[in-house]
Design a protein around this motif. Structure first.
Motif, PDB file in Angstrom:
ATOM      1  N   TYR A  63      34.822   0.895 101.476  1.00  0.00           N
ATOM      2  CA  TYR A  63      34.134   0.884 102.768  1.00  0.00           C
ATOM      3  C   TYR A  63      34.455  -0.360 103.576  1.00  0.00           C
ATOM      4  O   TYR A  63      34.264  -0.368 104.790  1.00  0.00           O
ATOM      5  N   VAL A  64      34.925  -1.430 102.904  1.00  0.00           N
ATOM      6  CA  VAL A  64      35.311  -2.669 103.586  1.00  0.00           C
ATOM      7  C   VAL A  64      36.557  -3.253 102.925  1.00  0.00           C
ATOM      8  O   VAL A  64      36.892  -2.905 101.788  1.00  0.00           O
ATOM      9  N   THR A  65      37.219  -4.126 103.657  1.00  0.00           N
ATOM     10  CA  THR A  65      38.335  -4.887 103.094  1.00  0.00           C
ATOM     11  C   THR A  65      38.049  -6.373 103.268  1.00  0.00           C
ATOM     12  O   THR A  65      37.331  -6.772 104.183  1.00  0.00           O
ATOM     13  N   LYS A  66      38.627  -7.154 102.354  1.00  0.00           N
ATOM     14  CA  LYS A  66      38.514  -8.610 102.412  1.00  0.00           C
ATOM     15  C   LYS A  66      39.918  -9.200 102.530  1.00  0.00           C
ATOM     16  O   LYS A  66      40.850  -8.693 101.917  1.00  0.00           O
ATOM     17  N   SER A  67      40.022 -10.260 103.314  1.00  0.00           N
ATOM     18  CA  SER A  67      41.287 -10.984 103.407  1.00  0.00           C
ATOM     19  C   SER A  67      41.006 -12.441 103.743  1.00  0.00           C
ATOM     20  O   SER A  67      39.931 -12.773 104.251  1.00  0.00           O
ATOM     21  N   LYS A  68      41.985 -13.305 103.444  1.00  0.00           N
ATOM     22  CA  LYS A  68      41.814 -14.730 103.766  1.00  0.00           C
ATOM     23  C   LYS A  68      41.848 -14.928 105.272  1.00  0.00           C
ATOM     24  O   LYS A  68      42.649 -14.320 105.978  1.00  0.00           O
ATOM     25  N   ASN A  69      40.973 -15.800 105.730  1.00  0.00           N
ATOM     26  CA  ASN A  69      40.915 -16.156 107.140  1.00  0.00           C
ATOM     27  C   ASN A  69      42.188 -16.923 107.505  1.00  0.00           C
ATOM     28  O   ASN A  69      42.571 -17.845 106.800  1.00  0.00           O
ATOM     29  N   GLU A  70      42.823 -16.532 108.587  1.00  0.00           N
ATOM     30  CA  GLU A  70      44.083 -17.159 108.996  1.00  0.00           C
ATOM     31  C   GLU A  70      43.913 -18.631 109.376  1.00  0.00           C
ATOM     32  O   GLU A  70      44.804 -19.446 109.121  1.00  0.00           O
ATOM     33  N   LEU A  71      42.779 -18.987 109.972  1.00  0.00           N
ATOM     34  CA  LEU A  71      42.565 -20.359 110.427  1.00  0.00           C
ATOM     35  C   LEU A  71      41.989 -21.269 109.348  1.00  0.00           C
ATOM     36  O   LEU A  71      42.245 -22.472 109.350  1.00  0.00           O
ATOM     37  N   ASN A  72      41.204 -20.707 108.454  1.00  0.00           N
ATOM     38  CA  ASN A  72      40.573 -21.493 107.411  1.00  0.00           C
ATOM     39  C   ASN A  72      40.693 -20.723 106.098  1.00  0.00           C
ATOM     40  O   ASN A  72      39.953 -19.794 105.835  1.00  0.00           O
ATOM     41  N   LYS A  73      41.630 -21.135 105.264  1.00  0.00           N
ATOM     42  CA  LYS A  73      41.950 -20.414 104.025  1.00  0.00           C
ATOM     43  C   LYS A  73      40.789 -20.372 103.033  1.00  0.00           C
ATOM     44  O   LYS A  73      40.800 -19.603 102.092  1.00  0.00           O
ATOM     45  N   ARG A  74      39.785 -21.230 103.237  1.00  0.00           N
ATOM     46  CA  ARG A  74      38.633 -21.222 102.345  1.00  0.00           C
ATOM     47  C   ARG A  74      37.653 -20.104 102.693  1.00  0.00           C
ATOM     48  O   ARG A  74      36.768 -19.795 101.922  1.00  0.00           O
ATOM     49  N   LYS A  75      37.824 -19.521 103.868  1.00  0.00           N
ATOM     50  CA  LYS A  75      36.916 -18.452 104.303  1.00  0.00           C
ATOM     51  C   LYS A  75      37.559 -17.090 104.084  1.00  0.00           C
ATOM     52  O   LYS A  75      38.771 -16.943 104.115  1.00  0.00           O
ATOM     53  N   ILE A  76      36.693 -16.107 103.881  1.00  0.00           N
ATOM     54  CA  ILE A  76      37.135 -14.729 103.677  1.00  0.00           C
ATOM     55  C   ILE A  76      36.670 -13.895 104.868  1.00  0.00           C
ATOM     56  O   ILE A  76      35.508 -13.957 105.265  1.00  0.00           O
ATOM     57  N   ASP A  77      37.584 -13.133 105.429  1.00  0.00           N
ATOM     58  CA  ASP A  77      37.248 -12.207 106.511  1.00  0.00           C
ATOM     59  C   ASP A  77      36.956 -10.835 105.928  1.00  0.00           C
ATOM     60  O   ASP A  77      37.666 -10.369 105.027  1.00  0.00           O
ATOM     61  N   ILE A  78      35.949 -10.210 106.459  1.00  0.00           N
ATOM     62  CA  ILE A  78      35.573  -8.868 106.014  1.00  0.00           C
ATOM     63  C   ILE A  78      35.607  -7.936 107.216  1.00  0.00           C
ATOM     64  O   ILE A  78      35.132  -8.288 108.298  1.00  0.00           O
ATOM     65  N   ILE A  79      36.170  -6.744 107.006  1.00  0.00           N
ATOM     66  CA  ILE A  79      36.258  -5.732 108.064  1.00  0.00           C
ATOM     67  C   ILE A  79      35.844  -4.387 107.463  1.00  0.00           C
ATOM     68  O   ILE A  79      36.216  -4.060 106.333  1.00  0.00           O
ATOM     69  N   ILE A  80      35.114  -3.609 108.233  1.00  0.00           N
ATOM     70  CA  ILE A  80      34.746  -2.266 107.789  1.00  0.00           C
ATOM     71  C   ILE A  80      35.969  -1.354 107.928  1.00  0.00           C
ATOM     72  O   ILE A  80      36.754  -1.490 108.859  1.00  0.00           O
ATOM     73  N   THR A  81      36.150  -0.472 106.967  1.00  0.00           N
ATOM     74  CA  THR A  81      37.280   0.465 106.995  1.00  0.00           C
ATOM     75  C   THR A  81      36.866   1.744 107.729  1.00  0.00           C
ATOM     76  O   THR A  81      35.674   1.969 107.995  1.00  0.00           O
ATOM     77  N   GLN A  82      37.833   2.588 108.005  1.00  0.00           N
ATOM     78  CA  GLN A  82      37.522   3.882 108.611  1.00  0.00           C
ATOM     79  C   GLN A  82      36.644   4.700 107.675  1.00  0.00           C
ATOM     80  O   GLN A  82      35.728   5.397 108.112  1.00  0.00           O
ATOM     81  N   GLN A  83      36.887   4.584 106.388  1.00  0.00           N
ATOM     82  CA  GLN A  83      36.057   5.285 105.400  1.00  0.00           C
ATOM     83  C   GLN A  83      34.605   4.799 105.479  1.00  0.00           C
ATOM     84  O   GLN A  83      33.673   5.594 105.378  1.00  0.00           O
ATOM     85  N   GLY A  84      34.422   3.499 105.676  1.00  0.00           N
ATOM     86  CA  GLY A  84      33.079   2.939 105.834  1.00  0.00           C
ATOM     87  C   GLY A  84      32.408   3.442 107.100  1.00  0.00           C
ATOM     88  O   GLY A  84      31.221   3.779 107.097  1.00  0.00           O
ATOM     89  N   LEU A  85      33.170   3.504 108.189  1.00  0.00           N
ATOM     90  CA  LEU A  85      32.639   4.030 109.450  1.00  0.00           C
ATOM     91  C   LEU A  85      32.263   5.499 109.311  1.00  0.00           C
ATOM     92  O   LEU A  85      31.204   5.931 109.794  1.00  0.00           O
ATOM     93  N   ASP A  86      33.126   6.262 108.655  1.00  0.00           N
ATOM     94  CA  ASP A  86      32.848   7.686 108.442  1.00  0.00           C
ATOM     95  C   ASP A  86      31.583   7.872 107.608  1.00  0.00           C
ATOM     96  O   ASP A  86      30.765   8.747 107.900  1.00  0.00           O
TER      97      ASP A  86
END
Length: 149
Positions: free
Chosen positions: A90-113
């Protein structure tokens, strides 16, 4: 029926205790209904809350700290909740481009559905939970709860 009768309390409670007990008891009832409704969908109310926060980002990534800040229940372990949502895809995690210590989270299409599938279901429970109050009473309750906070 008043809270003393519901909980079979024989002693005369001070008003402040009645207020707190009523708030906690009502919270428990509503959260119980929501959790029961979400259980067949294999998701907790906290995970559902995370998904709604992420949907509100409209595809923009958000950090764990930002999710935690927006959580209704601040006691939730956001990292664990997000990890469970990653496993469900339902979500994906990836390293933040500006601050490698932070993790970015985004909802997937499956999560939206998934959210789209259960939104009406949750909406119905929320409406049922407040149906004994008319519009003015709901607004007054919101005002009073805001005053408590």
């Amino acid at each position: 029926m008043n809270i003393e009768q519901i909980l079979k309390i024989n002693s005369d409670l001070p008003l402040h205790k009645k207020v707190v007990i009523n708030l906690l008891f009502t919270y428990g009832l509503i959260i119980g209904k929501l959790n029961e409704a979400l259980k067949p969908h294999d998701i907790s109310i906290q995970q559902f809350n995370v998904l709604r926060i992420l949907r509100g980002q409209k595809g923009r990534p958000v950090t764990l700290a930002a999710i935690q800040e927006r959580m209704v229940n601040k006691m939730s372990n956001t990292t664990r909740l997000v990890d469970k949502l990653v496993k469900k895809q339902y979500v994906t995690k990836s390293k933040n481009e500006l601050n490698k210590r932070k993790i970015d989270i985004i909802i997937t299409q499956q999560g939206l559905d998934f959210l789209n599938k259960i939104d009406d279901f949750v909406e119905t429970i929320e409406k049922e939970s407040t149906s004994s109050l008319d519009t003015n009473e709901q607004l007054e309750l919101i005002r009073l709860l805001g005053k408590l906070r």
